[in-house]
Design an enzyme around this catalytic site. Structure first.
Site, short mmCIF file in Angstrom:
data_model
loop_
_atom_site.label_atom_id
_atom_site.label_comp_id
_atom_site.label_asym_id
_atom_site.label_seq_id
_atom_site.Cartn_x
_atom_site.Cartn_y
_atom_site.Cartn_z
CB SER A 31 -0.94 0.02 1.21
OG SER A 31 -0.20 -0.06 2.42
N GLY A 69 -1.76 -4.29 1.61
CA GLY A 69 -1.89 -5.43 2.51
C GLY A 69 -1.06 -6.64 2.16
CG ASN A 101 1.84 -5.35 4.69
OD1 ASN A 101 1.53 -4.66 5.65
ND2 ASN A 101 1.55 -5.01 3.44
CG ASP A 223 -1.49 4.85 8.89
OD1 ASP A 223 -0.68 5.56 8.26
OD2 ASP A 223 -2.20 4.01 8.32
CG HIS A 226 -1.03 3.77 4.71
ND1 HIS A 226 -1.32 3.10 5.89
CD2 HIS A 226 -0.81 2.82 3.78
CE1 HIS A 226 -1.29 1.80 5.66
NE2 HIS A 226 -0.98 1.60 4.39
#
Length: 256
Positions: A31, A69, A101, A223, A226
């Site tokens: 992402s 993700g 991730n 967050d 991002h």
């Protein structure tokens, strides 16, 4: 296309009247490269949405195939890498950036996307709770090496990036991934003969120049991972500047 038209096209190519088909830059990652649909949903953007602004798109195309993700493992597991690999032509480029991730659980009923830490040949055989399938999980570095080897096998050019830095600070400095995912990505790239961009350090250094207050208030929304549009554009510029400095890389000449 008829035989005559093919002959005419080849002849025109030969005399330089028709330019050859331009190469494609495929972006593969998570992402932070393409957030959601890649159109700014929720105000969040990945840097891959703006890389085309930095390149001469009359001479190269950019296709952002990153997916939020995903880890280096699940991008392959879901068949997404096969889709990119099947389209690769000689002279294309693949920019690979994973890591955010990969530190998750290897096996759970939520995402099951983690990889073994490191760049070795270790494996872990699991009965995947999420997919209900037996799976042999490899190291992060092993998956990065696979992307590189597969890309080169098609005559395309791989460029490995370390993961972008997060908006996490300690004593006025951005926390880097120097001794883990950056190191493993660099080792994997070197082992397979790929170009490497230390995006983690480049982004961290840029954020430190801008300052914690500015970065937190102006480049991030909800967050520490991002970015908003402004942050994504900064990261795309950093990627393009790094590409321009790659020695003997044809893509460097196509940076604006």
């Amino acid at each position: 296309m008829t035989l005559l038209s093919k002959i005419l096209t080849i002849a025109l190519l030969f005399v330089g009247l028709v330019p050859p088909e331009k190469p494609t830059v495929y972006l593969v990652g998570d992402s932070t490269v393409r957030c959601g649909s890649g159109k700014g949903g929720g105000g969040l953007w990945g840097w891959g949405s703006f890389l085309s602004d930095e390149l001469d798109t009359t001479k190269v195309s950019v296709v952002n195939k990153a997916m939020g993700g995903r880890s280096s493992r699940t991008y392959i597991q879901e068949g997404r890498w096969n889709d990119v690999h099947d389209q690769l032509q000689e002279g294309d480029y693949v920019i690979i950036q994973f890591g955010h991730n990969d530190s998750g659980p290897v096996n759970d009923d939520f995402r099951a996307r983690g990889t073994i830490k490191g760049n070795g040949e270790e494996t872990e055989e699991i009965d995947n709770i999420l997919t209900k399938r037996r799976e042999i999980v490899k190291s992060y570095g092993w998956y990065i090496r696979k992307y590189v080897a597969d890309t080169k096998a098609k005559g395309a050019i791989p460029i490995v990036c370390s993961l972008v830095a997060r908006n996490i600070w300690e004593d006025g400095k951005i926390t880097r991934n120097t001794n883990d995912y950056t190191q493993w990505a660099k080792e994997a790239a070197e082992m397979e003969g790929a170009y490497f961009i230390d995006l983690n350090d480049l982004v961290a250094t840029k954020y430190e120049e801008l300052g914690q207050d500015y970065v937190t208030k102006k480049l991030f929304i909800e967050d520490h991972t991002h970015t908003n549009k402004a942050g994504a554009k900064i990261n795309a510029e950093l990627v393009s500047e790094a590409i321009k400095k790659l020695e003997d890389c044809g893509l460097s000449a196509l940076v604006k």
